[in-house]
Design an enzyme around this catalytic site. Structure first.
Site, PDB file in Angstrom:
ATOM      1  CD  GLU A  98      -3.355  -0.939   2.181  1.00 26.39           C
ATOM      2  OE1 GLU A  98      -3.350   0.292   2.665  1.00 26.39           O
ATOM      3  OE2 GLU A  98      -3.824  -2.140   2.185  1.00 26.39           O
ATOM      4  CB  SER A  99       4.453   1.854   0.093  1.00 23.88           C
ATOM      5  OG  SER A  99       4.586   1.243   1.268  1.00 23.88           O
TER       6      SER A  99
END
Ligand SMILES: *[C@@H]1O[C@H](CO)[C@@H](O)[C@H](O)[C@H]1NC(C)=O
Ligand SMILES: *[C@@H]1O[C@H](CO)[C@@H](O)[C@H](O)[C@H]1NC(C)=O
Ligand SMILES: *[C@@H]1O[C@H](CO)[C@@H](O)[C@H](O)[C@H]1NC(C)=O
Ligand SMILES: *[C@@H]1O[C@H](CO)[C@@H](O)[C@H](O)[C@H]1NC(C)=O
Ligand SMILES: *[C@@H]1O[C@H](CO)[C@@H](O)[C@H](O)[C@H]1NC(C)=O
Length: 371
Positions: A125-126
């Site tokens: 999710e970065s």
């Protein structure tokens, strides 16, 4: 790791072909076979509780992600429900360094086969910007992992969790078309939609109906087939402390400005709680609070209360009434399925027996597709 690869592969092929290897936790060893299922509509739930899983509705779910309980595995397989692993330790080195990636894939294949699992879920999710080489690298990782896993088990399911919409949400400019092609499904996380607030800093709904629909439309407009999209909705909500001097009966709850990914305010000013926590809160007669109302535009539940910290708080959550029309979007757009983050949010050993009916209604709202 590299030299173990042939042995791991050989064991995995044996396991998959029906020669049961040692360590099967199920009394009926056939339940250690990964499920051999063709395409079907999905009801995809995340959960990790070692205790609450016994309450999971295996007649509703088709896939359970992340729960490592061995008895659950046996019961899920008995009910034709897949159990898929979380992809762990995915980082920039796994993206960019070939040797690290090969070792990561070997270890992941071994973890899946040794635990008799049915696939893998990616939850990276970065932020990735539009000019970053990581856009292509993430797709390549999912592709390479999917190929290695499907060599062992062609029925394995590979999923990737994606933001509520494809356009720069939290800086996640992933190649969503490439990820969809590499995987069997994208799990749209249609929640945390106030992670970046550009308007006034106010508490508001986690998943407005219109925002969930817009995200689905945007993924479809990119050309991603509906048959690869699972609409994931929250069984949790947000509790926001309003700024001092907010009155209990105020409609709007101004919140502290906590920036996130370029936005001046975010839901980080509040805290996430399970659905069952809010049930307990609004039943609590010793807490001064407003009645729970449904916001007609956002299709979400909300109420205010006075917290022990002396501040008025505003709560936004979803229940069966607000989730039902959102889950129906999956039917309306003929998506692959529905899903939830996360199943464990419903369970509370201290809940009164009278809550069982609402728990059942929460499951029914999600079950828009038959098993
Ligand atoms: C798996 O679940 C069962 C039932 O809740 C529980 O008794 C058992 O301890 C769990 N296993 C682990 C490793 O926690
Ligand atoms: C990245 O993950 C790999 C394996 O998953 C690990 O060996 C390595 O130490 C990690 N690197 C960083 C910078 O976190
Ligand atoms: C995009 O991300 C890369 C790292 O992947 C970084 O080197 C580059 O500076 C970033 N570009 C912009 C415009 O932020
Ligand atoms: C809030 O509104 C309720 C009725 O809706 C009223 O009974 C109560 O006195 C009001 N409380 C305050 C603090 O204004
Ligand atoms: C009800 O609220 C009071 C005051 O915050 C708290 O002390 C108590 O533990 C709560 N009761 C329940 C059952 O949650």
């Amino acid at each position: 790791m590299g030299q173990w690869r042939p042995i791991v592969l050989a064991l995995a092929v044996l396991a998959w072909s029906g020669v049961v290897v040692a360590g099967c936790p199920c009394e009926d060893a056939s339940l250690c076979q990964p499920l051999k299922l063709g395409p079907r509509k999905e009801v995809f739930g995340f959960g990790s509780s070692q205790a609450a899983w016994t309450e999971y509705r295996l007649d509703v779910l088709t896939t359970i992600a992340w729960n490592t309980n061995k008895t659950l595995l046996c019961e899920a397989h008995r009910a034709n429900v897949r159990v898929v692993a979380k992809a762990i330790n995915v980082n920039e080195t796994v993206f960019s360094d070939a040797a690290t990636q090969a070792a990561w894939i070997d270890a992941t294949v071994a973890m899946i086969t040794e635990n008799y699992l049915d696939g893998l879920n990616f939850d990276y999710e970065s932020p990735i910007n539009l000019s970053s080489p990581q856009r292509a690298q993430y797709v390549a990782l999912v592709n390479n992992a999917a190929r290695a896993i499907k060599k062992i088990n062609p029925f394995a399911q590979i999923s990737v969790d994606v933001a509520w919409g494809p356009y720069d949400v939290d800086g996640r400019n992933y190649d969503y078309v490439g990820l969809a092609a590499a995987a069997d499904l994208l799990f749209i996380m249609a929640y945390d939609t106030r992670s970046q607030i550009y308007g006034p800093c106010l508490a508001s709904a986690n998943t407005p109906l219109g925002t969930a629909e817009r995200g689905v439309q945007e993924y479809l407009a990119l050309g991603i087939p509906a048959s690869k999209l699972v609409l994931g909705l929250p069984w949790y909500g947000y509790d926001y402390p309003c700024v001092p001097n907010t009155q209990l009966n105020d409609t709007y709850c101004p919140i502290a400005a906590v920036p996130f990914q370029g936005a001046p305010c975010s839901d980080a000013a509040g805290r996430e709680y399970d659905w069952t926590v809010f049930q307990r809160l609004f039943r609590n007669a010793s807490v001064e609070q407003t009645t729970v109302r449904q916001d007609a535009l956002l299709v979400s539940k909300t109420f205010n209360y006075v917290s022990d910290d002396g501040l008025v708080h505003q709560v936004w959550f979803d229940d069966q009434a607000t989730l039902a029309p959102k889950f129906q979007l999956a039917r309306q757009y003929d998506l692959l399925g529905t899903g939830v983050w996360n199943i464990d949010c419903l369970y509370d050993p201290s809940a009164p027996a009278s809550q069982a009916g609402q728990v059942a209604a929460m499951w029914e709202a999600m079950a828009v597709f038959q098993h």
